[in-house]
Design a protein around this motif. Structure first.
Motif, short mmCIF file in Angstrom:
data_model
loop_
_atom_site.label_atom_id
_atom_site.label_comp_id
_atom_site.label_asym_id
_atom_site.label_seq_id
_atom_site.Cartn_x
_atom_site.Cartn_y
_atom_site.Cartn_z
N GLU A 397 0.80 -1.22 0.00
CA GLU A 397 0.00 0.00 0.00
C GLU A 397 0.84 1.27 0.00
O GLU A 397 0.32 2.37 -0.23
CB GLU A 397 -0.91 0.02 1.24
N ALA A 398 2.14 1.14 0.25
CA ALA A 398 2.97 2.32 0.48
C ALA A 398 3.25 3.12 -0.79
O ALA A 398 3.43 4.34 -0.73
CB ALA A 398 4.29 1.91 1.13
N PHE A 399 3.29 2.45 -1.94
CA PHE A 399 3.69 3.10 -3.17
C PHE A 399 2.55 3.12 -4.19
O PHE A 399 1.60 2.35 -4.09
CB PHE A 399 4.93 2.41 -3.75
N ARG A 400 2.67 3.99 -5.16
CA ARG A 400 1.65 4.16 -6.18
C ARG A 400 1.33 2.82 -6.86
O ARG A 400 2.23 2.07 -7.21
CB ARG A 400 2.15 5.16 -7.22
N PRO A 401 0.06 2.51 -7.08
CA PRO A 401 -0.29 1.27 -7.77
C PRO A 401 0.38 1.17 -9.13
O PRO A 401 0.55 2.18 -9.83
CB PRO A 401 -1.82 1.37 -7.91
#
Length: 412
Positions: A397-401
């Motif tokens: 969830e931490a980085f852009r999809p």
């Protein structure tokens, strides 16, 4: 192992670090087939020296030392990019063409990294980006030769920016470093603020590099009546902004400072009395767990500033590259940068700084992000004990999809 430089000034900057040999440079033609050359390109004398520079060099040397008995040699070079894209790209090209460098590490300022990104792709070598923040490196400017390891502007915007809005900071004014990193961080944070129902009242661009006096910019931000002043800068620029904001008593008036990219060495430079209560996001903290503490203990004799995620990123990215080179064979790894990065993506990552992780198709290294609050002086238990953990964003969830970045070679 040897380390080399083309700039006399860097020798002085790294003089406190222990040497790992003193052999002269050899031409690319004379380079042994079983020797990998890794070059650290970052800031050794300017705004970002403490958060990259000599300490990151020490961490990269440590990773190289751990491969000293694996059947191949590792040479570590380093140079100062002066935070200028032309200097960084020219040095990277010279290293590759003249000195047989196989891997460029870090890059430094985002504008420099974007320029180096193109050079490394053209030469089909490997770029391990460890401190440049722009999320464009895995988006519109993505390259099959690049791994973006430590953090990016999208992650910082979501973690620090998102948390600040949730805490009631719904009106913002940005003080932004006027180059690619600052622009990207303001852009990505603005998106999260607006999506959360907040408003951006304005922004001011500050020269980079070129100023240590941010008083007029801070007063302009104060005049906007925004609840939050977002600092879209880093290194000594962030330190100076926070110190000068404290001199004006902004936080005593209820104005929140959002340090969108702040590192442990910055807190060390500011001091807990001034920095207490600030929140920031890092992907590494020395006191996070047993593995991070063990790594810090190992590095402590060779460093003079607190470790931050950039330093850890240099170690971890080089370590994973060397694992991939050992797995596929040094000759093959040196011959084709794209194939080497693909092997890095195929292999699971695991190291003492970031723990288990993986490298995504677009080159984004995935690991958790940690939101920290700077401790009050009375809460600190000793040297470098500056953070308390507020929340953890898991790696997925931490980085852009993956599908949202627009990377040209990402398969649907």
């Amino acid at each position: 192992m040897t380390e080399c430089t083309s700039r006399r000034g860097i020798l002085k900057a790294a003089a406190a670090l222990p040497a790992m040999g003193g052999l002269p440079w050899r031409s690319a033609r004379a380079q042994a087939a079983n020797t990998v050359k890794i070059a650290l390109l970052c800031d050794f004398g300017g705004t970002y020296r403490d958060v990259t520079g000599p300490t990151e060099l020490a961490c990269i040397r440590q990773a190289a030392a751990e491969f000293s008995n694996r059947g191949f040699n590792v040479e570590v070079l380093y140079g100062d990019n002066q935070n200028k894209p032309d200097v960084g790209s020219n040095l990277a090209r010279q290293w590759i063409d003249r000195d047989g460098v196989d891997v460029v590490v870090d890059g430094g300022a985002s504008s420099v990294a974007l320029a180096v990104n193109d050079v490394v792709r053209e030469k089909n070598k490997v770029f391990l980006n460890t401190s440049s923040a722009t999320s464009d490196l895995t988006g519109s400017k993505c390259s099959p030769n690049t791994v973006h390891w430590t953090y990016d502007t999208w992650m910082l915007a979501k973690s620090t920016g998102g948390a600040t809005v949730k805490a009631g900071g719904d009106t913002w004014y940005f003080v932004t470093a006027d180059y690619a990193f600052g622009h990207a961080l303001e852009r990505d944070t603005t998106t999260f603020v607006r999506n959360a129902g907040g408003k951006v009242l304005g922004s001011v661009r500050t020269p980079f590099p070129g100023t240590t006096d941010f008083s007029s910019f801070i007063l302009q931000a104060q005049a906007s009546k925004a609840k939050v002043i977002g600092l879209a800068n880093a290194g000594s620029d962030t330190v100076n902004c926070i110190k000068q904001a404290a001199e004006f008593g902004l936080t005593k008036r209820g104005i929140k400072l959002a340090s969108l990219l702040m590192f442990l060495p910055d807190v060390h430079a500011i001091g807990l009395q001034t920095a207490q209560g600030l929140i920031c996001t890092e992907t590494f903290y020395w006191d996070l767990n047993d593995r991070t503490r063990a790594f810090t203990k190992k590095m402590r004799p060779n460093i003079s500033v607190p470790l931050c995620m950039n330093h850890a990123g240099g170690y971890a990215a080089v370590l994973h590259y060397l694992k991939a080179a050992a797995d596929m064979g040094v000759a093959q790894a040196r011959a084709n940068g794209v194939e080497t990065v693909n092997r890095m993506k195929a292999m699971p990552c695991d190291d003492d700084c970031f723990g288990p992780g993986q490298i995504r198709q677009d080159g984004r290294k995935l690991h958790p992000a940690y939101l920290f609050e700077v401790k009050k002086p009375e809460e600190s238990r000793g040297e470098w004990d500056y953070y308390k953990l507020l929340q953890t964003t898991p790696s997925e969830e931490a980085f852009r999809p993956l599908g949202d970045g627009g990377c040209s070679f990402v398969k649907a």
